[in-house]
Write a protein that holds these residues in place. Structure first.
Motif, PDB file in Angstrom:
ATOM      1  N   MET A  52       0.825  -1.205   0.000  1.00 16.39           N
ATOM      2  CA  MET A  52       0.000   0.000   0.000  1.00 16.39           C
ATOM      3  C   MET A  52       0.866   1.265   0.000  1.00 16.39           C
ATOM      4  O   MET A  52       0.545   2.232  -0.676  1.00 16.39           O
ATOM      5  CB  MET A  52      -0.934   0.016   1.206  1.00 16.39           C
ATOM      6  N   SER A  53       1.986   1.237   0.715  1.00 21.23           N
ATOM      7  CA  SER A  53       2.839   2.423   0.771  1.00 21.23           C
ATOM      8  C   SER A  53       3.450   2.750  -0.590  1.00 21.23           C
ATOM      9  O   SER A  53       3.769   3.899  -0.873  1.00 21.23           O
ATOM     10  CB  SER A  53       3.935   2.263   1.820  1.00 21.23           C
ATOM     11  N   LEU A  54       3.584   1.760  -1.450  1.00 26.24           N
ATOM     12  CA  LEU A  54       4.139   1.990  -2.784  1.00 26.24           C
ATOM     13  C   LEU A  54       3.195   2.778  -3.676  1.00 26.24           C
ATOM     14  O   LEU A  54       3.589   3.287  -4.715  1.00 26.24           O
ATOM     15  CB  LEU A  54       4.511   0.654  -3.450  1.00 26.24           C
ATOM     16  N   TRP A  55       1.920   2.885  -3.288  1.00 24.49           N
ATOM     17  CA  TRP A  55       0.959   3.653  -4.075  1.00 24.49           C
ATOM     18  C   TRP A  55       1.059   5.141  -3.807  1.00 24.49           C
ATOM     19  O   TRP A  55       0.486   5.945  -4.522  1.00 24.49           O
ATOM     20  CB  TRP A  55      -0.461   3.193  -3.785  1.00 24.49           C
ATOM     21  N   SER A  56       1.786   5.527  -2.771  1.00 19.58           N
ATOM     22  CA  SER A  56       1.961   6.941  -2.435  1.00 19.58           C
ATOM     23  C   SER A  56       2.985   7.567  -3.367  1.00 19.58           C
ATOM     24  O   SER A  56       3.779   6.870  -4.005  1.00 19.58           O
ATOM     25  CB  SER A  56       2.425   7.081  -0.995  1.00 19.58           C
ATOM     26  N   ASN A  57       2.994   8.873  -3.412  1.00 21.65           N
ATOM     27  CA  ASN A  57       3.947   9.586  -4.267  1.00 21.65           C
ATOM     28  C   ASN A  57       5.322   9.638  -3.637  1.00 21.65           C
ATOM     29  O   ASN A  57       5.463   9.718  -2.416  1.00 21.65           O
ATOM     30  CB  ASN A  57       3.464  11.010  -4.530  1.00 21.65           C
ATOM     31  N   ASP A  58       6.343   9.649  -4.478  1.00 22.54           N
ATOM     32  CA  ASP A  58       7.710   9.852  -4.014  1.00 22.54           C
ATOM     33  C   ASP A  58       8.002  11.352  -3.969  1.00 22.54           C
ATOM     34  O   ASP A  58       7.105  12.175  -4.173  1.00 22.54           O
ATOM     35  CB  ASP A  58       8.711   9.103  -4.895  1.00 22.54           C
ATOM     36  N   ALA A  59       9.229  11.710  -3.732  1.00 26.37           N
ATOM     37  CA  ALA A  59       9.611  13.129  -3.617  1.00 26.37           C
ATOM     38  C   ALA A  59       9.385  13.901  -4.914  1.00 26.37           C
ATOM     39  O   ALA A  59       9.224  15.125  -4.901  1.00 26.37           O
ATOM     40  CB  ALA A  59      11.073  13.233  -3.201  1.00 26.37           C
ATOM     41  N   ASN A  60       9.334  13.201  -6.046  1.00 23.30           N
ATOM     42  CA  ASN A  60       9.107  13.847  -7.346  1.00 23.30           C
ATOM     43  C   ASN A  60       7.625  13.957  -7.705  1.00 23.30           C
ATOM     44  O   ASN A  60       7.287  14.406  -8.790  1.00 23.30           O
ATOM     45  CB  ASN A  60       9.835  13.072  -8.452  1.00 23.30           C
ATOM     46  N   GLY A  61       6.755  13.521  -6.807  1.00 20.29           N
ATOM     47  CA  GLY A  61       5.322  13.603  -7.067  1.00 20.29           C
ATOM     48  C   GLY A  61       4.789  12.488  -7.949  1.00 20.29           C
ATOM     49  O   GLY A  61       3.707  12.586  -8.501  1.00 20.29           O
ATOM     50  N   GLU A  62       5.559  11.408  -8.079  1.00 16.86           N
ATOM     51  CA  GLU A  62       5.134  10.265  -8.878  1.00 16.86           C
ATOM     52  C   GLU A  62       4.819   9.097  -7.953  1.00 16.86           C
ATOM     53  O   GLU A  62       5.467   8.914  -6.929  1.00 16.86           O
ATOM     54  CB  GLU A  62       6.249   9.818  -9.819  1.00 16.86           C
ATOM     55  N   ALA A  63       3.832   8.293  -8.333  1.00 18.25           N
ATOM     56  CA  ALA A  63       3.556   7.073  -7.584  1.00 18.25           C
ATOM     57  C   ALA A  63       4.801   6.193  -7.656  1.00 18.25           C
ATOM     58  O   ALA A  63       5.434   6.083  -8.699  1.00 18.25           O
ATOM     59  CB  ALA A  63       2.356   6.356  -8.164  1.00 18.25           C
ATOM     60  N   LYS A  64       5.154   5.579  -6.535  1.00 17.89           N
ATOM     61  CA  LYS A  64       6.351   4.736  -6.505  1.00 17.89           C
ATOM     62  C   LYS A  64       6.175   3.516  -7.402  1.00 17.89           C
ATOM     63  O   LYS A  64       7.128   3.022  -7.977  1.00 17.89           O
ATOM     64  CB  LYS A  64       6.642   4.322  -5.069  1.00 17.89           C
ATOM     65  N   THR A  65       4.961   3.050  -7.496  1.00 20.13           N
ATOM     66  CA  THR A  65       4.628   1.947  -8.395  1.00 20.13           C
ATOM     67  C   THR A  65       3.137   2.037  -8.698  1.00 20.13           C
ATOM     68  O   THR A  65       2.399   2.708  -7.994  1.00 20.13           O
ATOM     69  CB  THR A  65       4.963   0.579  -7.765  1.00 20.13           C
ATOM     70  N   SER A  66       2.719   1.384  -9.738  1.00 22.41           N
ATOM     71  CA  SER A  66       1.289   1.396 -10.047  1.00 22.41           C
ATOM     72  C   SER A  66       0.685   0.058  -9.644  1.00 22.41           C
ATOM     73  O   SER A  66       1.203  -0.992 -10.012  1.00 22.41           O
ATOM     74  CB  SER A  66       1.062   1.663 -11.533  1.00 22.41           C
ATOM     75  N   PRO A  67      -0.376   0.090  -8.870  1.00 23.24           N
ATOM     76  CA  PRO A  67      -1.028  -1.158  -8.479  1.00 23.24           C
ATOM     77  C   PRO A  67      -1.699  -1.794  -9.692  1.00 23.24           C
ATOM     78  O   PRO A  67      -2.023  -1.110 -10.660  1.00 23.24           O
ATOM     79  CB  PRO A  67      -2.064  -0.724  -7.443  1.00 23.24           C
ATOM     80  N   ASN A  68      -1.903  -3.096  -9.614  1.00 18.01           N
ATOM     81  CA  ASN A  68      -2.570  -3.746 -10.748  1.00 18.01           C
ATOM     82  C   ASN A  68      -4.029  -3.307 -10.821  1.00 18.01           C
ATOM     83  O   ASN A  68      -4.597  -2.806  -9.858  1.00 18.01           O
ATOM     84  CB  ASN A  68      -2.401  -5.274 -10.687  1.00 18.01           C
ATOM     85  N   VAL A  69      -4.610  -3.472 -11.969  1.00 16.39           N
ATOM     86  CA  VAL A  69      -5.963  -2.995 -12.230  1.00 16.39           C
ATOM     87  C   VAL A  69      -6.959  -3.610 -11.249  1.00 16.39           C
ATOM     88  O   VAL A  69      -7.861  -2.925 -10.757  1.00 16.39           O
ATOM     89  CB  VAL A  69      -6.373  -3.314 -13.686  1.00 16.39           C
ATOM     90  N   PHE A  70      -6.810  -4.863 -10.957  1.00 14.46           N
ATOM     91  CA  PHE A  70      -7.709  -5.546 -10.034  1.00 14.46           C
ATOM     92  C   PHE A  70      -7.724  -4.839  -8.675  1.00 14.46           C
ATOM     93  O   PHE A  70      -8.790  -4.560  -8.123  1.00 14.46           O
ATOM     94  CB  PHE A  70      -7.279  -7.007  -9.895  1.00 14.46           C
ATOM     95  N   LEU A  71      -6.540  -4.525  -8.146  1.00 13.41           N
ATOM     96  CA  LEU A  71      -6.464  -3.839  -6.847  1.00 13.41           C
ATOM     97  C   LEU A  71      -6.995  -2.414  -6.915  1.00 13.41           C
ATOM     98  O   LEU A  71      -7.657  -1.951  -5.989  1.00 13.41           O
ATOM     99  CB  LEU A  71      -5.029  -3.835  -6.310  1.00 13.41           C
ATOM    100  N   VAL A  72      -6.719  -1.723  -8.010  1.00 11.20           N
ATOM    101  CA  VAL A  72      -7.227  -0.352  -8.156  1.00 11.20           C
ATOM    102  C   VAL A  72      -8.751  -0.356  -8.093  1.00 11.20           C
ATOM    103  O   VAL A  72      -9.365   0.469  -7.415  1.00 11.20           O
ATOM    104  CB  VAL A  72      -6.741   0.292  -9.474  1.00 11.20           C
ATOM    105  N   LEU A  73      -9.367  -1.287  -8.794  1.00 12.64           N
ATOM    106  CA  LEU A  73     -10.832  -1.372  -8.790  1.00 12.64           C
ATOM    107  C   LEU A  73     -11.368  -1.721  -7.406  1.00 12.64           C
ATOM    108  O   LEU A  73     -12.374  -1.164  -6.955  1.00 12.64           O
ATOM    109  CB  LEU A  73     -11.301  -2.385  -9.830  1.00 12.64           C
ATOM    110  N   LYS A  74     -10.684  -2.629  -6.706  1.00 15.15           N
ATOM    111  CA  LYS A  74     -11.112  -2.990  -5.354  1.00 15.15           C
ATOM    112  C   LYS A  74     -10.970  -1.819  -4.384  1.00 15.15           C
ATOM    113  O   LYS A  74     -11.839  -1.576  -3.551  1.00 15.15           O
ATOM    114  CB  LYS A  74     -10.305  -4.197  -4.847  1.00 15.15           C
TER     115      LYS A  74
END
Length: 72
Positions: A32-54
């Motif tokens: 879950m913490s990887l979905w937050s933005n890094d210092a550059n304002g970008e998501a650290k990683t993108s969650p898979n579509v299934f998780l995004v929908l959930k």
């Protein structure tokens, strides 16, 4: 293009504890913490579509409320 996360903002605005999300989705706090933005304002990683929908369903919001694509 960059993925910008608004996940933390939505969770805070909804007043939902991240522990609840972790438990409901059966994911780790690290994931879950990887979905937050890094210092550059970008998501650290993108969650898979299934998780995004959930997550969107759990938070009663649209996917676009959680993440957006920004031009560089």
């Amino acid at each position: 293009m960059k993925l910008h996360s608004k996940f933390d903002e939505v969770v805070k605005r909804k007043g939902i504890k991240k522990k609840f999300i972790v438990d409901e989705l059966g994911i780790s706090k690290t994931t879950m913490s990887l979905w937050s933005n890094d210092a550059n304002g970008e998501a650290k990683t993108s969650p898979n579509v299934f998780l995004v929908l959930k997550v969107a369903k759990l938070l009663d919001c649209k996917v676009e409320d959680l993440f957006e694509i920004k031009e560089e």
